[in-house]
Design a protein around this motif. Structure first.
Motif, PDB file in Angstrom:
ATOM      1  N   TYR A 193      -5.739  26.223   8.165  1.00  0.00           N
ATOM      2  CA  TYR A 193      -5.190  24.872   8.013  1.00  0.00           C
ATOM      3  C   TYR A 193      -3.726  24.897   8.466  1.00  0.00           C
ATOM      4  O   TYR A 193      -2.901  25.627   7.897  1.00  0.00           O
ATOM      5  CB  TYR A 193      -5.302  24.468   6.543  1.00  0.00           C
ATOM      6  CG  TYR A 193      -4.964  23.034   6.244  1.00  0.00           C
ATOM      7  CD1 TYR A 193      -5.287  22.006   7.133  1.00  0.00           C
ATOM      8  CD2 TYR A 193      -4.343  22.685   5.061  1.00  0.00           C
ATOM      9  CE1 TYR A 193      -4.988  20.687   6.836  1.00  0.00           C
ATOM     10  CE2 TYR A 193      -4.048  21.372   4.743  1.00  0.00           C
ATOM     11  CZ  TYR A 193      -4.363  20.374   5.640  1.00  0.00           C
ATOM     12  OH  TYR A 193      -4.063  19.071   5.336  1.00  0.00           O
ATOM     13  N   ASP A 195      -8.411  27.147  -1.167  1.00  0.00           N
ATOM     14  CA  ASP A 195      -8.396  25.713  -0.852  1.00  0.00           C
ATOM     15  C   ASP A 195      -9.853  25.309  -0.559  1.00  0.00           C
ATOM     16  O   ASP A 195     -10.379  25.583   0.507  1.00  0.00           O
ATOM     17  CB  ASP A 195      -7.474  25.514   0.359  1.00  0.00           C
ATOM     18  CG  ASP A 195      -7.331  24.068   0.796  1.00  0.00           C
ATOM     19  OD1 ASP A 195      -8.087  23.209   0.307  1.00  0.00           O
ATOM     20  OD2 ASP A 195      -6.455  23.820   1.647  1.00  0.00           O
ATOM     21  N   SER A 241     -10.841  13.664  -0.837  1.00  0.00           N
ATOM     22  CA  SER A 241     -10.796  13.015   0.485  1.00  0.00           C
ATOM     23  C   SER A 241     -12.025  13.267   1.340  1.00  0.00           C
ATOM     24  O   SER A 241     -12.278  12.521   2.272  1.00  0.00           O
ATOM     25  CB  SER A 241      -9.577  13.507   1.272  1.00  0.00           C
ATOM     26  OG  SER A 241      -8.393  13.159   0.626  1.00  0.00           O
ATOM     27  N   LYS A 242     -12.755  14.344   1.089  1.00  0.00           N
ATOM     28  CA  LYS A 242     -13.822  14.710   2.001  1.00  0.00           C
ATOM     29  C   LYS A 242     -15.170  14.352   1.372  1.00  0.00           C
ATOM     30  O   LYS A 242     -15.690  13.291   1.628  1.00  0.00           O
ATOM     31  CB  LYS A 242     -13.709  16.201   2.363  1.00  0.00           C
ATOM     32  CG  LYS A 242     -12.276  16.634   2.764  1.00  0.00           C
ATOM     33  CD  LYS A 242     -11.875  16.181   4.132  1.00  0.00           C
ATOM     34  CE  LYS A 242     -10.396  16.253   4.481  1.00  0.00           C
ATOM     35  NZ  LYS A 242      -9.687  17.499   4.358  1.00  0.00           N
ATOM     36  N   ALA A 274     -11.391  22.477   0.010  1.00  0.00           N
ATOM     37  CA  ALA A 274     -11.522  21.087   0.476  1.00  0.00           C
ATOM     38  C   ALA A 274     -12.957  20.758   0.900  1.00  0.00           C
ATOM     39  O   ALA A 274     -13.411  19.625   0.750  1.00  0.00           O
ATOM     40  CB  ALA A 274     -10.553  20.840   1.635  1.00  0.00           C
ATOM     41  N   TYR A 275     -13.672  21.773   1.444  1.00  0.00           N
ATOM     42  CA  TYR A 275     -15.009  21.512   2.007  1.00  0.00           C
ATOM     43  C   TYR A 275     -16.114  22.235   1.247  1.00  0.00           C
ATOM     44  O   TYR A 275     -17.185  22.486   1.791  1.00  0.00           O
ATOM     45  CB  TYR A 275     -15.022  21.933   3.482  1.00  0.00           C
ATOM     46  CG  TYR A 275     -13.964  21.247   4.286  1.00  0.00           C
ATOM     47  CD1 TYR A 275     -14.121  19.916   4.661  1.00  0.00           C
ATOM     48  CD2 TYR A 275     -12.783  21.896   4.636  1.00  0.00           C
ATOM     49  CE1 TYR A 275     -13.151  19.253   5.379  1.00  0.00           C
ATOM     50  CE2 TYR A 275     -11.797  21.244   5.357  1.00  0.00           C
ATOM     51  CZ  TYR A 275     -11.989  19.926   5.725  1.00  0.00           C
ATOM     52  OH  TYR A 275     -11.019  19.271   6.428  1.00  0.00           O
ATOM     53  N   PRO A 316      -8.460  28.512   3.037  1.00  0.00           N
ATOM     54  CA  PRO A 316      -9.532  27.601   2.647  1.00  0.00           C
ATOM     55  C   PRO A 316     -10.860  28.350   2.668  1.00  0.00           C
ATOM     56  O   PRO A 316     -11.059  29.257   3.475  1.00  0.00           O
ATOM     57  CB  PRO A 316      -9.528  26.528   3.742  1.00  0.00           C
ATOM     58  CG  PRO A 316      -8.301  26.770   4.566  1.00  0.00           C
ATOM     59  CD  PRO A 316      -7.998  28.232   4.424  1.00  0.00           C
ATOM     60  N   ALA A 329     -10.829  26.314   7.527  1.00  0.00           N
ATOM     61  CA  ALA A 329     -10.667  25.224   8.491  1.00  0.00           C
ATOM     62  C   ALA A 329      -9.744  25.751   9.589  1.00  0.00           C
ATOM     63  O   ALA A 329      -8.786  26.439   9.265  1.00  0.00           O
ATOM     64  CB  ALA A 329     -10.046  24.016   7.815  1.00  0.00           C
ATOM     65  N   THR A 364     -10.000  18.399  -3.184  1.00  0.00           N
ATOM     66  CA  THR A 364      -9.581  17.054  -2.772  1.00  0.00           C
ATOM     67  C   THR A 364     -10.727  16.075  -2.963  1.00  0.00           C
ATOM     68  O   THR A 364     -11.898  16.468  -2.892  1.00  0.00           O
ATOM     69  CB  THR A 364      -9.137  17.058  -1.298  1.00  0.00           C
ATOM     70  OG1 THR A 364      -8.848  15.704  -0.913  1.00  0.00           O
ATOM     71  CG2 THR A 364     -10.207  17.605  -0.354  1.00  0.00           C
ATOM     72  N   GLY A 382      -3.235  13.415  -3.244  1.00  0.00           N
ATOM     73  CA  GLY A 382      -3.911  14.154  -2.174  1.00  0.00           C
ATOM     74  C   GLY A 382      -3.671  15.642  -2.377  1.00  0.00           C
ATOM     75  O   GLY A 382      -2.682  16.049  -3.007  1.00  0.00           O
ATOM     76  N   SER A 383      -4.585  16.471  -1.885  1.00  0.00           N
ATOM     77  CA  SER A 383      -4.368  17.900  -2.108  1.00  0.00           C
ATOM     78  C   SER A 383      -3.230  18.423  -1.234  1.00  0.00           C
ATOM     79  O   SER A 383      -2.666  19.472  -1.522  1.00  0.00           O
ATOM     80  CB  SER A 383      -5.647  18.712  -1.932  1.00  0.00           C
ATOM     81  OG  SER A 383      -6.136  18.617  -0.636  1.00  0.00           O
ATOM     82  N   ASP A 384      -2.846  17.687  -0.202  1.00  0.00           N
ATOM     83  CA  ASP A 384      -1.665  18.118   0.553  1.00  0.00           C
ATOM     84  C   ASP A 384      -0.428  18.155  -0.348  1.00  0.00           C
ATOM     85  O   ASP A 384       0.382  19.070  -0.254  1.00  0.00           O
ATOM     86  CB  ASP A 384      -1.416  17.186   1.749  1.00  0.00           C
ATOM     87  CG  ASP A 384      -2.400  17.438   2.890  1.00  0.00           C
ATOM     88  OD1 ASP A 384      -2.984  18.536   2.949  1.00  0.00           O
ATOM     89  OD2 ASP A 384      -2.578  16.535   3.728  1.00  0.00           O
ATOM     90  N   ARG A 406      -6.023   8.956  -1.922  1.00  0.00           N
ATOM     91  CA  ARG A 406      -5.058  10.039  -2.081  1.00  0.00           C
ATOM     92  C   ARG A 406      -5.117  10.692  -3.464  1.00  0.00           C
ATOM     93  O   ARG A 406      -4.244  10.466  -4.323  1.00  0.00           O
ATOM     94  CB  ARG A 406      -3.605   9.571  -1.782  1.00  0.00           C
ATOM     95  CG  ARG A 406      -3.399   8.817  -0.490  1.00  0.00           C
ATOM     96  CD  ARG A 406      -3.924   9.536   0.733  1.00  0.00           C
ATOM     97  NE  ARG A 406      -3.314  10.838   0.923  1.00  0.00           N
ATOM     98  CZ  ARG A 406      -4.024  11.955   1.161  1.00  0.00           C
ATOM     99  NH1 ARG A 406      -5.342  11.938   1.229  1.00  0.00           N
ATOM    100  NH2 ARG A 406      -3.399  13.092   1.345  1.00  0.00           N
ATOM    101  N   VAL A 407      -6.121  11.481  -3.691  1.00  0.00           N
ATOM    102  CA  VAL A 407      -6.236  12.247  -4.931  1.00  0.00           C
ATOM    103  C   VAL A 407      -6.695  13.671  -4.620  1.00  0.00           C
ATOM    104  O   VAL A 407      -7.670  13.873  -3.898  1.00  0.00           O
ATOM    105  CB  VAL A 407      -7.246  11.620  -5.929  1.00  0.00           C
ATOM    106  CG1 VAL A 407      -7.264  12.419  -7.241  1.00  0.00           C
ATOM    107  CG2 VAL A 407      -6.916  10.159  -6.208  1.00  0.00           C
ATOM    108  N   LEU A 434      -0.774  21.121  -2.595  1.00  0.00           N
ATOM    109  CA  LEU A 434      -0.436  22.342  -1.848  1.00  0.00           C
ATOM    110  C   LEU A 434       1.074  22.483  -1.676  1.00  0.00           C
ATOM    111  O   LEU A 434       1.617  23.589  -1.792  1.00  0.00           O
ATOM    112  CB  LEU A 434      -1.124  22.332  -0.478  1.00  0.00           C
ATOM    113  CG  LEU A 434      -2.650  22.531  -0.511  1.00  0.00           C
ATOM    114  CD1 LEU A 434      -3.273  22.169   0.837  1.00  0.00           C
ATOM    115  CD2 LEU A 434      -3.005  23.978  -0.879  1.00  0.00           C
TER     116      LEU A 434
END
Ligand SMILES: *Cc1c(COP(=O)(O)O)cnc(C)c1O
Length: 357
Positions: free
Chosen positions: A111, A181, A212-213, A183-184, A151, A155, A210, A85-87, A221-222, A90
Protein backbone atom coordinates in the motif's frame (compact mmCIF):
# COMPACT_ATOMS: atom_id res chain seq x y z
CA UNK A 1 4.53 26.32 -4.39
CA UNK A 2 4.32 29.19 -1.97
CA UNK A 3 6.97 30.79 0.19
CA UNK A 4 4.53 30.37 3.07
CA UNK A 5 4.71 26.58 3.00
CA UNK A 6 6.43 25.17 6.03
CA UNK A 7 9.71 23.34 5.36
CA UNK A 8 8.04 19.96 5.93
CA UNK A 9 5.26 20.68 3.42
CA UNK A 10 7.87 21.46 0.79
CA UNK A 11 9.34 17.97 1.16
CA UNK A 12 6.06 15.99 1.02
CA UNK A 13 5.07 13.63 -1.80
CA UNK A 14 1.39 13.04 -1.01
CA UNK A 15 -0.42 9.78 -1.71
CA UNK A 16 -2.35 9.89 -4.99
CA UNK A 17 -5.68 8.06 -4.64
CA UNK A 18 -7.27 6.36 -7.63
CA UNK A 19 -9.18 8.99 -9.56
CA UNK A 20 -12.89 9.60 -9.04
CA UNK A 21 -13.70 10.69 -12.59
CA UNK A 22 -16.65 12.97 -13.28
CA UNK A 23 -17.52 11.45 -16.68
CA UNK A 24 -20.83 9.64 -16.84
CA UNK A 25 -21.23 6.01 -17.94
CA UNK A 26 -17.91 4.72 -16.82
CA UNK A 27 -16.95 1.24 -15.79
CA UNK A 28 -15.05 2.20 -12.68
CA UNK A 29 -12.75 -0.61 -11.60
CA UNK A 30 -9.92 1.44 -10.11
CA UNK A 31 -10.39 2.03 -6.37
CA UNK A 32 -11.66 -1.28 -4.98
CA UNK A 33 -15.03 0.06 -3.96
CA UNK A 34 -17.86 -2.45 -3.65
CA UNK A 35 -20.05 -2.66 -6.76
CA UNK A 36 -23.00 -3.33 -4.45
CA UNK A 37 -24.60 -0.83 -2.10
CA UNK A 38 -24.12 -0.83 1.66
CA UNK A 39 -26.48 -2.63 4.01
CA UNK A 40 -30.00 -1.15 3.68
CA UNK A 41 -30.01 -1.16 7.49
CA UNK A 42 -27.02 1.20 7.47
CA UNK A 43 -28.82 3.57 5.10
CA UNK A 44 -31.94 3.47 7.29
CA UNK A 45 -29.86 4.22 10.40
CA UNK A 46 -28.24 7.22 8.68
CA UNK A 47 -31.66 8.52 7.63
CA UNK A 48 -32.98 8.13 11.13
CA UNK A 49 -29.99 9.97 12.58
CA UNK A 50 -30.50 12.84 10.11
CA UNK A 51 -32.34 15.11 12.52
CA UNK A 52 -31.90 18.13 14.81
CA UNK A 53 -29.43 16.21 16.95
CA UNK A 54 -26.86 17.08 14.28
CA UNK A 55 -26.47 20.41 16.13
CA UNK A 56 -24.79 18.40 18.89
CA UNK A 57 -21.28 16.99 18.81
CA UNK A 58 -21.11 13.23 18.39
CA UNK A 59 -19.87 10.86 21.09
CA UNK A 60 -16.10 11.53 21.01
CA UNK A 61 -15.39 7.96 22.12
CA UNK A 62 -17.83 6.28 19.72
CA UNK A 63 -18.65 3.82 22.49
CA UNK A 64 -21.72 2.25 20.88
CA UNK A 65 -19.75 1.55 17.70
CA UNK A 66 -16.82 0.16 19.69
CA UNK A 67 -19.26 -2.14 21.48
CA UNK A 68 -20.77 -3.33 18.17
CA UNK A 69 -17.29 -4.11 16.79
CA UNK A 70 -16.28 -5.82 20.05
CA UNK A 71 -19.46 -7.93 20.01
CA UNK A 72 -18.92 -8.98 16.40
CA UNK A 73 -15.33 -10.08 16.99
CA UNK A 74 -15.52 -11.40 20.57
CA UNK A 75 -13.37 -8.60 21.99
CA UNK A 76 -13.57 -6.01 24.75
CA UNK A 77 -14.51 -2.45 23.64
CA UNK A 78 -11.20 -1.29 25.20
CA UNK A 79 -9.51 -3.23 22.40
CA UNK A 80 -11.13 -1.09 19.69
CA UNK A 81 -9.89 2.18 18.19
CA UNK A 82 -11.96 4.18 15.68
CA UNK A 83 -10.94 6.55 12.91
CA UNK A 84 -12.21 8.58 9.99
CA UNK A 85 -11.40 5.83 7.51
CA UNK A 86 -8.61 3.37 8.14
CA UNK A 87 -6.19 5.78 6.47
CA UNK A 88 -6.61 8.03 9.50
CA UNK A 89 -6.25 5.03 11.82
CA UNK A 90 -3.02 4.14 10.00
CA UNK A 91 -1.73 7.71 10.33
CA UNK A 92 -2.16 7.52 14.11
CA UNK A 93 -0.57 4.05 14.12
CA UNK A 94 2.53 5.31 12.34
CA UNK A 95 2.94 8.28 14.68
CA UNK A 96 1.85 6.53 17.87
CA UNK A 97 3.32 3.04 17.54
CA UNK A 98 5.71 2.77 14.60
CA UNK A 99 7.85 5.91 15.05
CA UNK A 100 10.72 4.35 16.97
CA UNK A 101 14.51 4.47 16.90
CA UNK A 102 14.74 1.50 14.54
CA UNK A 103 13.22 1.59 11.03
CA UNK A 104 9.73 0.30 10.38
CA UNK A 105 9.64 -2.53 7.85
CA UNK A 106 7.13 -3.19 5.07
CA UNK A 107 7.18 -4.91 1.67
CA UNK A 108 8.72 -3.14 -1.33
CA UNK A 109 5.41 -3.58 -3.15
CA UNK A 110 2.53 -2.69 -0.88
CA UNK A 111 0.00 0.00 0.00
CA UNK A 112 1.73 3.14 -1.19
CA UNK A 113 0.38 5.23 1.66
CA UNK A 114 2.86 3.67 4.12
CA UNK A 115 5.95 5.51 2.84
CA UNK A 116 3.87 8.71 2.63
CA UNK A 117 3.13 8.55 6.37
CA UNK A 118 6.80 7.83 7.05
CA UNK A 119 7.74 10.99 5.20
CA UNK A 120 5.08 13.06 6.96
CA UNK A 121 6.10 11.87 10.43
CA UNK A 122 9.83 11.59 9.73
CA UNK A 123 9.95 7.84 10.32
CA UNK A 124 12.79 5.73 8.96
CA UNK A 125 11.67 2.74 6.96
CA UNK A 126 13.14 -0.26 5.27
CA UNK A 127 11.41 -2.13 2.46
CA UNK A 128 11.64 -5.92 2.30
CA UNK A 129 11.34 -7.33 -1.25
CA UNK A 130 8.45 -9.64 -2.00
CA UNK A 131 9.58 -13.14 -2.93
CA UNK A 132 9.06 -15.01 -6.16
CA UNK A 133 5.46 -14.85 -7.24
CA UNK A 134 5.12 -11.53 -5.40
CA UNK A 135 4.34 -13.15 -2.04
CA UNK A 136 5.24 -11.77 1.39
CA UNK A 137 7.91 -13.99 3.00
CA UNK A 138 7.71 -13.51 6.74
CA UNK A 139 11.08 -15.26 7.16
CA UNK A 140 12.67 -12.16 5.58
CA UNK A 141 11.52 -10.02 8.53
CA UNK A 142 14.33 -11.03 10.89
CA UNK A 143 16.35 -7.90 11.58
CA UNK A 144 15.70 -5.56 14.50
CA UNK A 145 12.96 -3.10 13.57
CA UNK A 146 10.72 -0.40 14.97
CA UNK A 147 7.62 -2.22 13.74
CA UNK A 148 6.32 -4.28 10.83
CA UNK A 149 3.27 -3.46 8.74
CA UNK A 150 1.68 -5.10 5.73
CA UNK A 151 -1.79 -5.73 4.37
CA UNK A 152 -3.13 -9.29 4.34
CA UNK A 153 -4.03 -9.91 1.59
CA UNK A 154 -1.35 -7.55 0.31
CA UNK A 155 -2.27 -4.64 -1.93
CA UNK A 156 -1.97 -4.23 -4.87
CA UNK A 157 -1.05 -7.89 -5.40
CA UNK A 158 -4.12 -9.47 -3.76
CA UNK A 159 -1.93 -12.30 -2.39
CA UNK A 160 -2.49 -13.43 1.17
CA UNK A 161 -0.39 -15.39 3.65
CA UNK A 162 -1.72 -17.88 6.20
CA UNK A 163 -2.44 -16.77 9.75
CA UNK A 164 0.02 -19.39 10.98
CA UNK A 165 2.83 -17.44 9.29
CA UNK A 166 1.82 -14.29 11.12
CA UNK A 167 1.72 -16.23 14.39
CA UNK A 168 5.29 -17.42 13.72
CA UNK A 169 6.33 -13.86 12.95
CA UNK A 170 4.80 -12.66 16.23
CA UNK A 171 6.59 -15.39 18.16
CA UNK A 172 9.95 -14.23 16.74
CA UNK A 173 9.28 -10.51 16.68
CA UNK A 174 8.47 -9.62 20.28
CA UNK A 175 10.09 -6.19 20.61
CA UNK A 176 8.01 -4.18 18.18
CA UNK A 177 4.42 -3.90 16.99
CA UNK A 178 3.20 -6.00 14.05
CA UNK A 179 0.35 -4.29 12.19
CA UNK A 180 -1.82 -6.33 9.83
CA UNK A 181 -3.93 -4.15 7.54
CA UNK A 182 -6.94 -6.36 6.77
CA UNK A 183 -8.72 -3.98 4.39
CA UNK A 184 -9.59 -6.90 2.06
CA UNK A 185 -9.86 -9.76 4.54
CA UNK A 186 -13.53 -10.51 3.84
CA UNK A 187 -12.89 -11.95 0.37
CA UNK A 188 -11.32 -15.21 1.45
CA UNK A 189 -8.41 -14.49 3.83
CA UNK A 190 -8.06 -15.80 7.39
CA UNK A 191 -8.30 -12.85 9.81
CA UNK A 192 -5.85 -12.42 12.68
CA UNK A 193 -8.51 -10.87 14.90
CA UNK A 194 -9.21 -14.07 16.76
CA UNK A 195 -5.63 -14.09 18.07
CA UNK A 196 -6.65 -11.02 20.07
CA UNK A 197 -9.44 -12.69 22.03
CA UNK A 198 -9.18 -13.37 25.72
CA UNK A 199 -6.20 -13.30 28.10
CA UNK A 200 -3.72 -14.61 25.50
CA UNK A 201 -4.04 -11.39 23.45
CA UNK A 202 -0.51 -10.56 22.25
CA UNK A 203 0.88 -7.24 23.45
CA UNK A 204 2.18 -6.30 20.02
CA UNK A 205 -0.39 -7.28 17.38
CA UNK A 206 -2.65 -4.64 15.88
CA UNK A 207 -5.22 -5.46 13.19
CA UNK A 208 -6.70 -2.65 11.07
CA UNK A 209 -10.06 -2.84 9.28
CA UNK A 210 -12.09 -0.52 7.09
CA UNK A 211 -15.77 -0.25 6.25
CA UNK A 212 -14.82 1.13 2.81
CA UNK A 213 -14.44 -2.12 0.91
CA UNK A 214 -16.53 -5.16 1.90
CA UNK A 215 -19.08 -3.04 3.80
CA UNK A 216 -19.46 -0.70 0.83
CA UNK A 217 -19.19 2.50 2.88
CA UNK A 218 -16.15 4.23 1.38
CA UNK A 219 -18.17 7.46 1.34
CA UNK A 220 -18.90 7.33 5.08
CA UNK A 221 -15.23 7.19 6.18
CA UNK A 222 -15.02 4.66 8.99
CA UNK A 223 -12.10 2.42 9.91
CA UNK A 224 -10.90 0.77 13.09
CA UNK A 225 -7.99 -0.97 14.74
CA UNK A 226 -8.18 -3.78 17.27
CA UNK A 227 -5.46 -4.95 19.60
CA UNK A 228 -4.21 -5.04 23.17
CA UNK A 229 -5.87 -2.33 25.33
CA UNK A 230 -2.47 -0.73 25.99
CA UNK A 231 -1.85 -0.26 22.25
CA UNK A 232 -5.35 1.19 21.87
CA UNK A 233 -4.70 3.61 24.74
CA UNK A 234 -1.61 4.87 22.91
CA UNK A 235 -3.66 5.47 19.77
CA UNK A 236 -6.33 7.31 21.79
CA UNK A 237 -3.63 9.65 23.09
CA UNK A 238 -2.66 10.54 19.53
CA UNK A 239 -6.27 10.86 18.36
CA UNK A 240 -7.17 13.13 21.28
CA UNK A 241 -4.19 15.32 20.43
CA UNK A 242 -5.42 15.68 16.84
CA UNK A 243 -9.24 15.59 16.54
CA UNK A 244 -11.63 14.63 19.34
CA UNK A 245 -14.51 13.94 16.96
CA UNK A 246 -13.23 12.04 13.93
CA UNK A 247 -16.54 10.24 13.40
CA UNK A 248 -19.74 12.22 12.97
CA UNK A 249 -23.16 11.13 14.19
CA UNK A 250 -24.18 9.82 10.77
CA UNK A 251 -20.97 7.82 10.42
CA UNK A 252 -21.35 6.26 13.86
CA UNK A 253 -25.01 5.35 13.30
CA UNK A 254 -24.40 3.93 9.83
CA UNK A 255 -21.33 2.00 10.91
CA UNK A 256 -23.12 0.34 13.83
CA UNK A 257 -25.94 -0.89 11.58
CA UNK A 258 -23.45 -2.04 8.93
CA UNK A 259 -21.36 -3.97 11.46
CA UNK A 260 -24.49 -5.67 12.73
CA UNK A 261 -25.60 -6.77 9.24
CA UNK A 262 -23.27 -9.72 8.76
CA UNK A 263 -25.71 -11.36 6.32
CA UNK A 264 -25.36 -8.47 3.86
CA UNK A 265 -21.58 -8.63 4.13
CA UNK A 266 -21.51 -12.35 3.41
CA UNK A 267 -23.95 -12.14 0.54
CA UNK A 268 -22.15 -9.32 -1.26
CA UNK A 269 -18.65 -10.69 -0.58
CA UNK A 270 -19.68 -14.06 -1.98
CA UNK A 271 -20.93 -12.43 -5.16
CA UNK A 272 -17.62 -10.61 -5.53
CA UNK A 273 -15.68 -13.85 -5.01
CA UNK A 274 -17.74 -15.62 -7.67
CA UNK A 275 -17.21 -12.82 -10.19
CA UNK A 276 -13.50 -12.82 -9.35
CA UNK A 277 -13.13 -16.53 -10.07
CA UNK A 278 -15.03 -16.11 -13.33
CA UNK A 279 -12.80 -13.17 -14.37
CA UNK A 280 -9.61 -15.03 -13.50
CA UNK A 281 -10.67 -17.92 -15.75
CA UNK A 282 -11.48 -15.54 -18.62
CA UNK A 283 -8.11 -13.84 -18.27
CA UNK A 284 -6.29 -17.18 -18.40
CA UNK A 285 -8.01 -17.84 -21.71
CA UNK A 286 -6.73 -14.48 -22.99
CA UNK A 287 -3.15 -15.29 -22.02
CA UNK A 288 -2.87 -13.14 -18.88
CA UNK A 289 -0.79 -14.10 -15.83
CA UNK A 290 -2.86 -13.29 -12.76
CA UNK A 291 -1.57 -13.48 -9.19
CA UNK A 292 -3.77 -15.63 -6.92
CA UNK A 293 -6.14 -13.18 -5.24
CA UNK A 294 -8.20 -13.31 -2.08
CA UNK A 295 -9.16 -9.65 -2.44
CA UNK A 296 -11.89 -7.76 -4.32
CA UNK A 297 -9.37 -7.01 -7.05
CA UNK A 298 -6.87 -8.92 -9.13
CA UNK A 299 -3.35 -8.04 -10.24
CA UNK A 300 -2.63 -9.25 -13.73
CA UNK A 301 -0.24 -8.81 -16.66
CA UNK A 302 -0.05 -9.94 -20.24
CA UNK A 303 3.29 -11.28 -21.51
CA UNK A 304 2.97 -9.41 -24.82
CA UNK A 305 1.15 -6.19 -23.92
CA UNK A 306 2.55 -3.35 -21.83
CA UNK A 307 0.51 -2.37 -18.79
CA UNK A 308 0.49 1.33 -19.67
CA UNK A 309 -0.81 0.61 -23.18
CA UNK A 310 -3.61 -1.66 -21.96
CA UNK A 311 -4.50 0.88 -19.28
CA UNK A 312 -4.88 3.65 -21.86
CA UNK A 313 -6.76 1.48 -24.37
CA UNK A 314 -9.26 0.50 -21.65
CA UNK A 315 -9.60 4.10 -20.59
CA UNK A 316 -10.36 5.13 -24.17
CA UNK A 317 -13.28 2.71 -23.97
CA UNK A 318 -14.57 4.19 -20.70
CA UNK A 319 -13.11 1.51 -18.44
CA UNK A 320 -10.91 2.75 -15.62
CA UNK A 321 -8.50 0.36 -13.90
CA UNK A 322 -5.39 1.11 -11.83
CA UNK A 323 -1.87 1.11 -13.22
CA UNK A 324 1.24 1.81 -11.10
CA UNK A 325 4.34 3.13 -12.80
CA UNK A 326 6.59 1.48 -10.20
CA UNK A 327 9.55 -0.83 -10.75
CA UNK A 328 8.68 -4.56 -11.04
CA UNK A 329 4.95 -3.94 -11.45
CA UNK A 330 4.75 -1.53 -14.39
CA UNK A 331 3.22 -4.21 -16.62
CA UNK A 332 0.50 -5.14 -14.16
CA UNK A 333 -3.03 -3.80 -14.01
CA UNK A 334 -5.02 -3.82 -10.80
CA UNK A 335 -8.64 -4.50 -11.63
CA UNK A 336 -11.40 -4.09 -9.06
CA UNK A 337 -14.05 -6.80 -9.20
CA UNK A 338 -17.30 -5.19 -10.33
CA UNK A 339 -20.74 -6.59 -11.04
CA UNK A 340 -21.06 -9.40 -13.57
CA UNK A 341 -22.28 -6.84 -16.12
CA UNK A 342 -19.24 -4.59 -15.56
CA UNK A 343 -17.03 -7.62 -15.75
CA UNK A 344 -18.53 -8.60 -19.11
CA UNK A 345 -17.96 -5.08 -20.46
CA UNK A 346 -14.38 -5.21 -19.26
CA UNK A 347 -13.66 -8.59 -20.85
CA UNK A 348 -15.33 -7.59 -24.12
CA UNK A 349 -13.18 -4.44 -24.30
CA UNK A 350 -10.06 -6.41 -23.49
CA UNK A 351 -10.75 -8.94 -26.26
CA UNK A 352 -11.22 -6.09 -28.72
CA UNK A 353 -7.95 -4.44 -27.63
CA UNK A 354 -5.95 -7.67 -27.84
CA UNK A 355 -7.32 -8.52 -31.28
CA UNK A 356 -6.43 -5.13 -32.76
CA UNK A 357 -2.96 -4.58 -31.31
C1 LIG B 1 -8.47 1.03 0.89
C2 LIG B 1 -7.35 0.73 1.84
C3 LIG B 1 -7.23 1.39 3.07
C4 LIG B 1 -8.00 2.62 3.44
O1 LIG B 1 -9.29 2.58 3.53
P1 LIG B 1 -10.14 3.77 4.13
O2 LIG B 1 -11.11 4.09 3.05
O3 LIG B 1 -9.27 4.92 4.49
O4 LIG B 1 -10.77 3.16 5.33
C5 LIG B 1 -6.25 0.99 3.94
N1 LIG B 1 -5.37 0.02 3.61
C6 LIG B 1 -5.43 -0.59 2.44
C7 LIG B 1 -4.43 -1.64 2.12
C8 LIG B 1 -6.40 -0.25 1.51
O5 LIG B 1 -6.42 -0.81 0.31
Amino acid sequence: MSRFWSPVVQTLTPYVPGEQPKMARLVKLNTNESPYGPSPKALAAIHEQTNDDLRLYPDPEGLALKQAIADLHGLDPKQVFLGNGSDEVLAHVFLGLLKQNLPVQFPDITYSFYPVYCKLFDIHYQTIPLGDGFGIQTADYQSPNGGIIFPNPNAPTGRAIARREIEDLLARNTDSVVVIDEAYVDYGTQSCIELLRGPSCPENLLVVHTLSKSRALAGLRVGFAVGHPALIEGLERVKNSFNSYPLGRLAQAGAIAAIQDQAHLEQTSNKVIQTREHLVAELVALGFDTLPSTANFIFTRHPRHAGAVLYQALRDRGIIVRHFKSARIENFLRITIGTNAQNDEFVTALKEILSTS
